[in-house]
Design an enzyme around this catalytic site. Structure first.
Site, PDB file in Angstrom:
ATOM      1  N   LEU A 252      -2.265  -6.146   0.533  1.00  0.00           N
ATOM      2  CA  LEU A 252      -1.111  -5.280   0.259  1.00  0.00           C
ATOM      3  C   LEU A 252      -1.318  -3.890   0.835  1.00  0.00           C
ATOM      4  CD1 LEU A 252      -0.372  -6.252  -3.461  1.00  0.00           C
ATOM      5  CD2 LEU A 252       0.854  -7.004  -1.435  1.00  0.00           C
ATOM      6  N   GLY A 255      -7.222   1.482   1.605  1.00  0.00           N
ATOM      7  CA  GLY A 255      -7.426   2.899   1.371  1.00  0.00           C
ATOM      8  C   GLY A 255      -8.884   3.199   1.182  1.00  0.00           C
ATOM      9  N   ARG A 256      -9.145   4.466   0.847  1.00  0.00           N
ATOM     10  CA  ARG A 256     -10.521   4.879   0.660  1.00  0.00           C
ATOM     11  C   ARG A 256     -11.149   4.228  -0.573  1.00  0.00           C
ATOM     12  NH1 ARG A 256     -11.278   8.832  -3.185  1.00  0.00           N
ATOM     13  NH2 ARG A 256      -9.386   9.597  -4.196  1.00  0.00           N
ATOM     14  N   ASP A 370      -5.371  12.158  -4.223  1.00  0.00           N
ATOM     15  CA  ASP A 370      -4.872  11.613  -2.953  1.00  0.00           C
ATOM     16  C   ASP A 370      -3.415  11.201  -3.108  1.00  0.00           C
ATOM     17  OD1 ASP A 370      -4.858  10.828  -0.327  1.00  0.00           O
ATOM     18  OD2 ASP A 370      -5.754   8.875  -0.700  1.00  0.00           O
TER      19      ASP A 370
END
Length: 429
Positions: A252, A255-256, A370
């Site tokens: 999906l 990210g980090r 973030d």
């Protein structure tokens, strides 16, 4: 009758015929008496109208025609008598309105127009100059100051002002109510369009998919180690099947904080499984942080449903599945369709959802770290949910990320202002 031949007395200065039995009309030839200073024809039985040419008696300073049977209107030419000081026309049958130019006679000191059939509003300048009500008394249709009788025109003017005073606020209130109704209708209409039109099909709500409590979904004996689920029991083996061994087709987002997979279980339940980077933190620290994240619940935050920790360095976080994607995709679709998909009521609703979620995190002394469109997810009802919060301790990195990072480009596109976030924060649920 008054003989017309009196008009030949060119040197006549005073003509007093009061309290006789004179009848008939006032002869027009009297207007030839240019030196006449006083004309007293009161208390007789004179009829007809006051001669219009009476103003030719330019030296006249006293005109007494009271207590007769004179009719018709008061001549406006009386204002052309510059020396007129006394004017008595009371107790006659004079009709019509009072000429406004009577107030232009500079030396007029005495005036009596009572007991006639005059009508209309008393000229304002004349009424303020002669403010004794007896001057205008016994005129049934006369109104205005100084009489204590309000004119119909004034009443209508006051009534109009009252209607405006009451009607404007009422109309504004009705208009505001209609605008609110239109706003709510537009919001519901576009939410339905987004739910049915943009996604192409109505997807299953995550709340209903994961609302069951303590349902048995396998055991450790036949399925391997268990996922620690707060409401359900799901095995790691079932999760492997649901994600097809964490296949790339089920990714999906990335990210980090790792990769998020879509997990579709055999009974139809759909969840999101985040796989943290291998070797991130110890097992005890991971369990502690995951248990603390379970306590962070808000309608505008993604809810942690469970976690898994096991060898070799596998760390999983299980969340509700958000079927309508993220804000980045929605903004992209809106730009391709000239903004028709994402209208202003929807933008406002999304902005408030983000603001409420941030305000709740701040009340718990949590920093998101973030904030970006990819981390704003939408459930089946297109309500905004913030994701990837509280994961800093689970994914240690070389650079500290303790500051809240704003991205002006997408904030501008969504039209979120600092004032709107602050207002929403004050009203957080």
């Amino acid at each position: 009758m008054i003989p017309a031949e009196l008009g030949n007395c060119s040197s006549l200065e005073v003509l007093e015929l009061r309290s006789n039995h004179l009848r008939g009309s006032i002869p027009g030839d009297i207007s030839r008496l240019s030196r006449l200073k006083k004309l007293d024809l009161g208390e007789d039985a004179l009829t007809g109208e006051i001669p219009e040419d009476i103003h030719r008696c330019s030296s006249l300073n006293s005109l007494l025609l009271d207590v007769n049977h004179l009719s018709g209107r008061i001549p406006e030419s009386l204002s052309k008598l510059p020396n007129l000081a006394v004017l008595s026309l009371s107790s006659n049958s004079l009709s019509g309105t009072i000429p406004a130019n009577l107030s232009h006679i500079p030396g007029l000191r005495y005036l009596n127009l009572s007991r006639n059939s005059l009508e209309g509003e008393i000229p304002r300048l004349l009424g303020s100059r002669f403010n004794d009500p007896s001057v205008f008394a016994m005129n049934g249709e006369l109104c205005g100051k100084p009489l204590d009788r309000e004119c119909a025109k004034v009443r209508n003017r006051k009534r109009k002002k009252l209607i405006l005073f009451i009607g404007v606020p009422v109309a504004a209130t009705v208009l505001l109510a209609l605008c609110c109704c239109a706003y709510i209708y537009s919001l519901l209409r576009w939410r339905k369009r987004l739910r049915d039109g943009v996604t192409g099909e109505k997807k299953r709500s995550p709340a209903s998919a994961s609302s069951g409590t303590d349902r048995s979904r396998g055991s450790g004996e036949n399925g391997g180690p268990k996922l620690v689920m707060f409401n359900n029991k799901i095995t790691y083996a079932e999760t492997l099947v649901a994600t097809r061994q964490f296949d790339e087709e089920n990714v999906l987002s990335r990210g980090r904080c790792g990769v998020v997979f879509k997990a579709s279980y055999q009974d139809g339940m759909v969840l999101s499984v985040r796989r943290l980077p291998d070797g991130s933190i110890s097992e005890s620290t991971f369990r502690k942080e995951a248990e603390s994240l379970d306590k962070v619940k808000h309608r505008n935050l993604t809810v942690l449903r469970g976690y898994y920790v096991g060898p070799p360095d596998v760390r999983l976080l299980v969340y509700d599945y958000m079927p309508n994607g993220n804000l980045a995709t929605l903004l992209q679709e809106a730009s391709h369709q000239d903004g028709h998909v994402l209208n202003w009521p929807m933008r406002h609703l999304i902005a408030l959802g983000i603001a409420r979620g941030l305000a709740f995190l701040h009340s718990l002394s949590l920093v998101h770290g973030d904030l970006k469109p990819q981390n704003v997810l939408f459930d089946a009802d297109f309500e905004a949910h913030l994701s990837e919060f509280g994961l800093d301790k689970l994914t240690p990195s070389k650079t500290s990320r303790s500051l809240l990072i704003f991205h002006p480009s997408w904030l501008t596109r969504l039209c979120i202002t600092r004032s709107s976030i602050n207002r929403a924060a004050d009203k957080r649920s």
